[in-house]
Design an enzyme around this catalytic site. Structure first.
Site, PDB file in Angstrom:
ATOM      1  N   HIS A 132       0.830  -1.215   0.000  1.00  0.00           N
ATOM      2  CA  HIS A 132       0.000   0.000   0.000  1.00  0.00           C
ATOM      3  C   HIS A 132       0.863   1.264   0.000  1.00  0.00           C
ATOM      4  O   HIS A 132       2.021   1.252   0.437  1.00  0.00           O
ATOM      5  CB  HIS A 132      -0.934   0.010   1.216  1.00  0.00           C
ATOM      6  N   GLU A 157      -1.777  -6.878   7.544  1.00  0.00           N
ATOM      7  CA  GLU A 157      -0.420  -6.664   8.036  1.00  0.00           C
ATOM      8  C   GLU A 157      -0.170  -7.531   9.269  1.00  0.00           C
ATOM      9  O   GLU A 157      -1.107  -7.992   9.938  1.00  0.00           O
ATOM     10  CB  GLU A 157      -0.224  -5.167   8.361  1.00  0.00           C
ATOM     11  N   HIS A 176       0.351  -5.547   2.387  1.00  0.00           N
ATOM     12  CA  HIS A 176       1.191  -4.885   3.391  1.00  0.00           C
ATOM     13  C   HIS A 176       2.606  -5.453   3.365  1.00  0.00           C
ATOM     14  O   HIS A 176       2.841  -6.549   2.861  1.00  0.00           O
ATOM     15  CB  HIS A 176       0.570  -5.078   4.774  1.00  0.00           C
TER      16      HIS A 176
END
Length: 206
Positions: free
Chosen positions: A10, A88, A158
């Site tokens: 991201h 994440e 992530h």
């Protein structure tokens, strides 16, 4: 026939900017993060890459990045699957702490161990090893079969969930993958053969 798997971390989030451990908290992109995601879309568009499906986590920074990329390549309505398996790494008790403050509180060496060891988690959180243990089964059961069918697949996620995928794809050790840096908003384009082995890899860095 080469099969495309594109991984994108991201764009910069608000907590990246503030140097905070983010984990499963849900800040959105900064202006820079939005620009990074749009730039990723432009790079993929320049390569004339089109996707059959996109995957992302349940966290807004990854979803926002995915949406901006798809808008940038003219596929805003593409099937997009969101799953917690791609979240994440959970930083547990470190979540929300400034990284410098965490070093002050726990000691620089201890924080370094938590961040840069493969299998030692912070209190209440995940190590990269345990992150991989939730990411890889999802990848192998849901994502890889679609790539092997000949579909082009985008994964916007992530740093640590993508490290788990890269470790598997590139056959890296825990020590090797923990040292791998992934820049925000930079697409990694893998071309895979019919067995899922890498034929070619291209990092679309400026």
């Amino acid at each position: 026939m080469n099969r495309l798997l594109v991984l994108v971390r991201h764009g910069q989030s608000d907590w990246n900017l503030k140097n905070l451990f983010t984990g499963w908290k849900d800040p959105d992109l900064t202006e820079r993060g939005v620009a990074e995601a749009k730039r990723a879309g432009e790079k993929l568009n320049d390569m004339r890459i089109r996707f059959d499906v996109a995957y992302t986590s349940v966290l807004v920074r990854a979803q926002h990045t995915c949406r901006l990329i798809l808008e940038g390549i003219g596929q805003p309505d593409l099937e997009t699957i969101c799953d917690q398996a791609l979240n994440e790494r959970d930083y547990g008790d470190l979540t929300g702490l400034n990284k410098d403050d965490a070093r002050e509180k726990f000691g620089e060496e201890q924080v370094h161990i938590w961040r840069r060891s493969f299998d030692i988690p912070p209190p209440g959180g995940e190590s990269l090893k345990t992150t991989a243990e939730r990411v890889l089964p999802y990848f192998e059961s849901e994502i890889l079969p679609r790539v092997l069918k000949g579909e082009n697949v985008l994964v916007a996620a992530h740093g640590n969930s993508l490290r788990a995928l890269i470790m598997e794809l590139e056959g890296l050790s825990g020590e090797e993958i923990i040292a791998r840096e992934l820049d925000t908003g930079v697409p990694i384009v893998y071309r895979l053969d019919e067995e899922g082995k890498i034929v070619d890899k291209e990092v679309l860095q400026d």
